[in-house]
Design a protein around this motif. Structure first.
Motif, PDB file in Angstrom:
ATOM      1  N   MET A   1       0.826  -1.203   0.000  1.00  0.00           N
ATOM      2  CA  MET A   1       0.000   0.000   0.000  1.00  0.00           C
ATOM      3  C   MET A   1       0.863   1.256   0.000  1.00  0.00           C
ATOM      4  O   MET A   1       0.583   2.218  -0.713  1.00  0.00           O
ATOM      5  CB  MET A   1      -0.932  -0.005   1.222  1.00  0.00           C
ATOM      6  CG  MET A   1      -2.006  -1.092   1.176  1.00  0.00           C
ATOM      7  SD  MET A   1      -3.196  -0.969   2.539  1.00  0.00           S
ATOM      8  CE  MET A   1      -2.311  -1.826   3.829  1.00  0.00           C
ATOM      9  N   SER A   2       1.928   1.263   0.843  1.00  0.00           N
ATOM     10  CA  SER A   2       2.839   2.417   0.901  1.00  0.00           C
ATOM     11  C   SER A   2       4.152   1.961   1.526  1.00  0.00           C
ATOM     12  O   SER A   2       4.230   1.769   2.747  1.00  0.00           O
ATOM     13  CB  SER A   2       2.231   3.556   1.719  1.00  0.00           C
ATOM     14  OG  SER A   2       3.162   4.621   1.840  1.00  0.00           O
ATOM     15  N   LEU A   3       5.166   1.827   0.709  1.00  0.00           N
ATOM     16  CA  LEU A   3       6.466   1.367   1.197  1.00  0.00           C
ATOM     17  C   LEU A   3       7.100   2.362   2.176  1.00  0.00           C
ATOM     18  O   LEU A   3       7.643   1.933   3.209  1.00  0.00           O
ATOM     19  CB  LEU A   3       7.395   1.105   0.012  1.00  0.00           C
ATOM     20  CG  LEU A   3       8.768   0.518   0.370  1.00  0.00           C
ATOM     21  CD1 LEU A   3       8.603  -0.827   1.088  1.00  0.00           C
ATOM     22  CD2 LEU A   3       9.627   0.362  -0.888  1.00  0.00           C
ATOM     23  N   PRO A   4       7.066   3.670   1.931  1.00  0.00           N
ATOM     24  CA  PRO A   4       7.655   4.607   2.895  1.00  0.00           C
ATOM     25  C   PRO A   4       7.041   4.504   4.293  1.00  0.00           C
ATOM     26  O   PRO A   4       7.734   4.547   5.301  1.00  0.00           O
ATOM     27  CB  PRO A   4       7.387   5.980   2.262  1.00  0.00           C
ATOM     28  CG  PRO A   4       7.258   5.706   0.814  1.00  0.00           C
ATOM     29  CD  PRO A   4       6.581   4.375   0.721  1.00  0.00           C
ATOM     30  N   VAL A   5       5.704   4.390   4.324  1.00  0.00           N
ATOM     31  CA  VAL A   5       5.042   4.271   5.631  1.00  0.00           C
ATOM     32  C   VAL A   5       5.446   2.967   6.309  1.00  0.00           C
ATOM     33  O   VAL A   5       5.739   2.936   7.520  1.00  0.00           O
ATOM     34  CB  VAL A   5       3.512   4.343   5.473  1.00  0.00           C
ATOM     35  CG1 VAL A   5       2.826   4.128   6.821  1.00  0.00           C
ATOM     36  CG2 VAL A   5       3.095   5.692   4.890  1.00  0.00           C
ATOM     37  N   ALA A   6       5.480   1.877   5.542  1.00  0.00           N
ATOM     38  CA  ALA A   6       5.856   0.573   6.108  1.00  0.00           C
ATOM     39  C   ALA A   6       7.272   0.606   6.658  1.00  0.00           C
ATOM     40  O   ALA A   6       7.547   0.087   7.741  1.00  0.00           O
ATOM     41  CB  ALA A   6       5.710  -0.510   5.041  1.00  0.00           C
ATOM     42  N   LEU A   7       8.196   1.230   5.925  1.00  0.00           N
ATOM     43  CA  LEU A   7       9.581   1.334   6.382  1.00  0.00           C
ATOM     44  C   LEU A   7       9.679   2.199   7.641  1.00  0.00           C
ATOM     45  O   LEU A   7      10.434   1.885   8.571  1.00  0.00           O
ATOM     46  CB  LEU A   7      10.458   1.923   5.272  1.00  0.00           C
ATOM     47  CG  LEU A   7      10.706   1.010   4.060  1.00  0.00           C
ATOM     48  CD1 LEU A   7      11.434   1.774   2.957  1.00  0.00           C
ATOM     49  CD2 LEU A   7      11.499  -0.228   4.472  1.00  0.00           C
ATOM     50  N   GLY A   8       8.935   3.299   7.671  1.00  0.00           N
ATOM     51  CA  GLY A   8       8.950   4.161   8.851  1.00  0.00           C
ATOM     52  C   GLY A   8       8.447   3.432  10.091  1.00  0.00           C
ATOM     53  O   GLY A   8       9.013   3.566  11.180  1.00  0.00           O
ATOM     54  N   LEU A   9       7.375   2.661   9.939  1.00  0.00           N
ATOM     55  CA  LEU A   9       6.821   1.915  11.077  1.00  0.00           C
ATOM     56  C   LEU A   9       7.768   0.831  11.553  1.00  0.00           C
ATOM     57  O   LEU A   9       8.041   0.697  12.761  1.00  0.00           O
ATOM     58  CB  LEU A   9       5.476   1.302  10.685  1.00  0.00           C
ATOM     59  CG  LEU A   9       4.296   2.269  10.581  1.00  0.00           C
ATOM     60  CD1 LEU A   9       3.105   1.601   9.902  1.00  0.00           C
ATOM     61  CD2 LEU A   9       3.904   2.764  11.975  1.00  0.00           C
ATOM     62  N   VAL A  10       8.294   0.035  10.603  1.00  0.00           N
ATOM     63  CA  VAL A  10       9.136  -1.085  11.011  1.00  0.00           C
ATOM     64  C   VAL A  10      10.474  -0.608  11.569  1.00  0.00           C
ATOM     65  O   VAL A  10      11.114  -1.299  12.370  1.00  0.00           O
ATOM     66  CB  VAL A  10       9.331  -2.058   9.818  1.00  0.00           C
ATOM     67  CG1 VAL A  10      10.454  -1.605   8.887  1.00  0.00           C
ATOM     68  CG2 VAL A  10       9.618  -3.478  10.323  1.00  0.00           C
ATOM     69  N   ALA A  11      10.912   0.613  11.162  1.00  0.00           N
ATOM     70  CA  ALA A  11      12.168   1.159  11.692  1.00  0.00           C
ATOM     71  C   ALA A  11      12.044   1.534  13.166  1.00  0.00           C
ATOM     72  O   ALA A  11      13.032   1.512  13.913  1.00  0.00           O
ATOM     73  CB  ALA A  11      12.589   2.385  10.875  1.00  0.00           C
ATOM     74  N   CYS A  12      10.832   1.887  13.602  1.00  0.00           N
ATOM     75  CA  CYS A  12      10.633   2.269  15.003  1.00  0.00           C
ATOM     76  C   CYS A  12      10.480   1.067  15.931  1.00  0.00           C
ATOM     77  O   CYS A  12      10.683   1.194  17.153  1.00  0.00           O
ATOM     78  CB  CYS A  12       9.395   3.161  15.134  1.00  0.00           C
ATOM     79  SG  CYS A  12       9.569   4.771  14.357  1.00  0.00           S
TER      80      CYS A  12
END
Length: 574
Positions: free
Chosen positions: A154-165
C-alpha cells in the motif's frame, strides 16, 4: 533475553510454546482481515457503491473474523497454560531428583527454607517465563514482519517508517537489562536470606523467649525486612521507568505511522481506504513489542529464579556407595574422625570409638560438644569428614544408601509425622506390616493404649501432628522406627522436650531393646545412661573419656562433674 539453559530444560514444552505463537499469529491474521474488510467498506461508501449486498457480506465477514480471532486467542491461552504447568512439573521433578541424589547431606549445601522458596515462589516466577514471555518474544518477531508485508504494497515509505521504530523497544529493554539483572539478583538473595532468618527464628522461638533474646531478634528481622523493602522498591522503580520509555516509543511510533499515512493521502499517493487501514494497523506494529516489554521484567525475575534453581541443580552430588550390609552383627568403628560445618571451626576432632553389636551405648556432653553430629555421621547424613566411620568393616561413604537406611535408623529430638492416617505413617517403616505387627510395635513403644482410644490405626494425624502431644508424637515415631527392623537404633535426644510419662516409657523401651539391637543413646540427661554398657563423654568436639557409669563417676572427670550437678539440681527440685 533468552535463558538458553532454561529453554533446553523445558524443551518438552516447546511444542506448546510454538502452538501458542501460531494461534497468536492466526488471531493477528483475522484482525488484519477484519481491518481490510472495513477499509473496503469505506472505499465502497466513498465511491457510492455501498448497498445492502455490501452490508450483509461485511457483517458476515466481520463475524467470521471475530469468531476466528476469539477461538485463536482462547487456544493460545490454553497452550500457554499447558506450557506453564509443564515447565513447573519439569522443574519440580528436577529439584526433587536432585535432593534425592544429594541425600540427607543436602542441608550442608543449601538451607531448607531456600529450597522451599525456590520450589514454590521461584518456580511460579519461571512459569510466567514459559507461559507469557517466551511465546510473546517469538510472536513479537513474527507480527511486525507480517504487518510489513501487508502495509508495504500500500505504501512502502510508511511501512519502512513503522518497522524502523519497532526495534527501539527492544533497545530500551536492552538498556535496562544490566541494571535489572543486578537488582533482581540482589532481590532474590535478600529474599532467601530473609526466609532463612524467619524460619530459624520461628523454630528457635522458645529458646529466644527463655533467654530473653526475642526482642533483639525481632529488631534484627525488622532491619532485614527493611533492606528487602528497599531493594523491592528499587526493582519497582526500575520497572516503572522502563515502562514509561517503552510507552513513549510505542505511542510515538504509532503516531509517526498515522502522520506518514495522512501525508501520503494528502499527496495523492495513497487512497482513503489504504490510509484508513494503515492508521488502524499502525498500533499493531508496536503492541506485540510493548506487551513483550511488560513481560520483560517478569521474565527477568523468572530468569533470576531459574539461576537459583540451576545453582541447586549444579551442587556436587556425593558419590553413592555400592556395598551392602548383611546380617545383624555389624560392629561400628570410628577412627580419627574430624568434621566441620564451616571451614576452620571443627565440630568433631580426632574421635575414635568402638560399638559392639547388641550393646547399649551412651553418648553425652554439654550442648555443642558434637554428640548429634556423630549421630548424623553414623546414619550417613553428613559428608566431607576426615577419618573413617565403619559399619561391619565397610566405610559408611561406600555403603549403598538404601542398605544403610535398612541397618541404621535415627530417632531425632522431634520426629515428624505426616498429615494422614496413623497407618500410613507407620507403614513407612515397613510397607508390608500387618495390623497385628503395627499394634505390636505400638505396644512396644507404649503407644497402643492412646491409639486405641483415639480410633485405632485409622486415627487422623493433623498437619505437623498438632492434635498430639509431644510425647505421643515421639512414641509414634519410635514405633515407626521399630518397624524398620534396623539393627542399630540411634536415639538422638529422643526423650527431650516430652512429658515425664513419655520420658519414662522411652527409657523403659531403650532398656528392653538392649541386647536385641545395637542402641546408641545421645542424651544430655545422664540418668538415661546409667545402665549403658559404655558411655562416651564429649567435650568441645573431643572424646574425653569412656566407661560405664560406675567407672566414670569414680574417675572424677567431666562425667562425674555433670552427674553431680544434675543430681543436685534434681534433688533440689524434689
Amino acid at each position: 533475553m533468552v535463558n538458553g539453559r532454561l529453554v533446553r530444560l523445558g524443551r518438552s514444552q516447546m511444542g506448546h510454546v510454538l502452538a501458542q505463537v501460531a494461534f497468536q499469529w492466526i488471531a493477528l491474521a483475522a484482525n488484519i482481515a477484519l481491518v481490510m474488510g472495513v477499509a473496503e467498506l469505506v472505499r465502497a461508501f466513498v465511491e457510492g457503491r455501498f448497498g445492502s449486498t455490501h452490508g450483509a457480506g461485511s457483517v458476515l465477514g466481520a463475524l467470521v473474523c471475530l469468531a476466528v480471532r476469539f477461538a485463536a486467542t482462547r487456544a493460545a491461552a490454553v497452550m500457554g497454560s499447558r506450557s506453564s504447568r509443564g515447565i513447573k512439573d519439569v522443574l519440580r521433578r528436577a529439584l526433587y531428583d536432585k535432593l534425592l541424589a544429594l541425600g540427607p547431606s543436602y542441608a550442608q549445601h543449601i538451607s531448607t527454607s531456600e529450597v522451599v522458596q525456590v520450589a514454590g515462589e521461584g518456580i511460579e516466577q519461571v512459569e510466567t517465563y514459559f507461559g507469557l514471555y517466551l511465546p510473546q518474544l517469538l510472536y513479537a518477531l513474527a507480527a511486525p514482519i507480517t504487518l510489513f508485508a501487508v502495509v508495504a504494497p500500500m505504501s512502502l515509505p510508511v511501512a519502512l517508517g513503522l518497522v524502523a521504530c519497532v526495534p527501539l523497544i527492544p533497545l530500551a529493554i536492552a538498556a535496562v537489562q544490566a541494571i535489572a539483572k543486578r537488582l533482581l539478583a540482589s532481590y532474590w538473595s535478600q529474599y532467601a536470606e530473609l526466609g532463612d532468618s524467619f524460619l530459624e527464628n520461628l523454630q528457635g522461638l522458645g529458646t529466644l523467649k527463655v533467654y530473653e533474646a526475642d526482642g533483639f531478634k525481632a529488631q534484627q528481622m525488622d532491619e532485614e525486612a527493611e533492606a528487602f523493602r528497599r531493594v523491592t522498591m528499587r526493582v519497582l522503580t526500575m520497572q516503572l521507568n522502563s515502562i514509561i520509555v517503552m510507552d513513549l516509543v510505542a505511542y510515538g511510533g504509532a503516531a509517526l505511522g498515522i502522520f506518514l499515512a495522512v501525508g501520503e493521502l494528502a499527496a495523492g499517493r495513497l487512497g482513503l481506504s489504504e490510509a484508513f487501514a494503515i492508521v488502524v494497523l499502525s498500533s499493531e506494529f508496536f503492541i506485540p513489542m510493548r506487551t513483550l516489554g511488560s513481560y520483560f521484567h517478569t521474565a527477568m525475575n523468572g530468569s533470576a529464579a531459574a539461576d537459583r534453581i540451576f545453582a541447586m541443580l549444579d551442587l556436587p552430588e556425593p558419590k553413592a556407595g555400592m556395598r551392602r550390609l548383611h546380617g545383624r552383627s555389624n560392629p561400628i568403628d570410628v577412627r580419627g574422625l574430624s568434621f566441620c560445618y564451616v571451614p576452620g571451626r571443627s565440630v568433631l576432632r580426632d574421635v575414635s570409638l568402638h560399638i559392639e553389636p547388641g550393646s547399649l551405648v551412651g553418648i553425652t556432653g554439654a550442648s555443642g560438644s558434637g554428640k548429634s553430629t556423630l549421630a548424623a555421621m553414623l546414619a550417613g547424613r553428613l559428608e566431607g569428614y576426615s577419618g573413617s566411620v565403619e559399619i561391619g568393616g565397610c566405610q559408611v561413604r561406600d555403603i549403598d544408601p538404601g542398605s544403610l537406611a535398612e541397618h541404621v535408623v535415627v530417632v531425632p529430638t522431634a520426629g515428624h509425622l505426616f498429615c494422614g492416617t496413623l497407618r500410613e505413617n507407620l507403614l513407612m517403616g515397613d510397607a508390608h506390616a500387618t495390623d497385628e505387627r503395627l499394634y505390636r510395635a505400638l505396644a512396644q513403644a507404649r503407644a497402643d493404649e492412646f491409639v486405641r482410644a483415639a480410633g485405632g490405626l485409622d486415627m487422623r494425624i493433623a498437619e505437623g501432628a498438632q492434635n498430639l502431644s509431644g510425647g505421643q508424637r515421639q512414641r509414634l515415631c519410635i514405633a515407626r522406627a521399630l518397624l524398620t527392623r534396623a539393627e542399630t537404633l540411634v536415639f538422638d535426644e529422643a526423650s527431650s522436650n516430652v512429658d515425664v510419662e513419655s520420658e519414662e516409657a522411652i527409657a523403659a523401651l531403650i532398656r528392653e531393646l538392649a541386647g536385641e539391637r545395637t542402641v546408641v543413646v545421645v542424651s544430655h540427661r545422664l540418668a538415661n545412661l546409667v545402665q549403658a554398657d559404655c558411655i562416651h563423654v564429649f567435650e568441645d568436639g573431643r572424646l574425653v573419656e569412656s566407661g560405664t557409669h560406675g567407672e566414670l563417676v569414680v574417675a572424677g572427670g567431666p562425667y562425674e562433674g555433670l552427674w553431680r550437678a544434675q543430681h543436685e539440681l534434681e534433688e533440689g527440685v524434689r
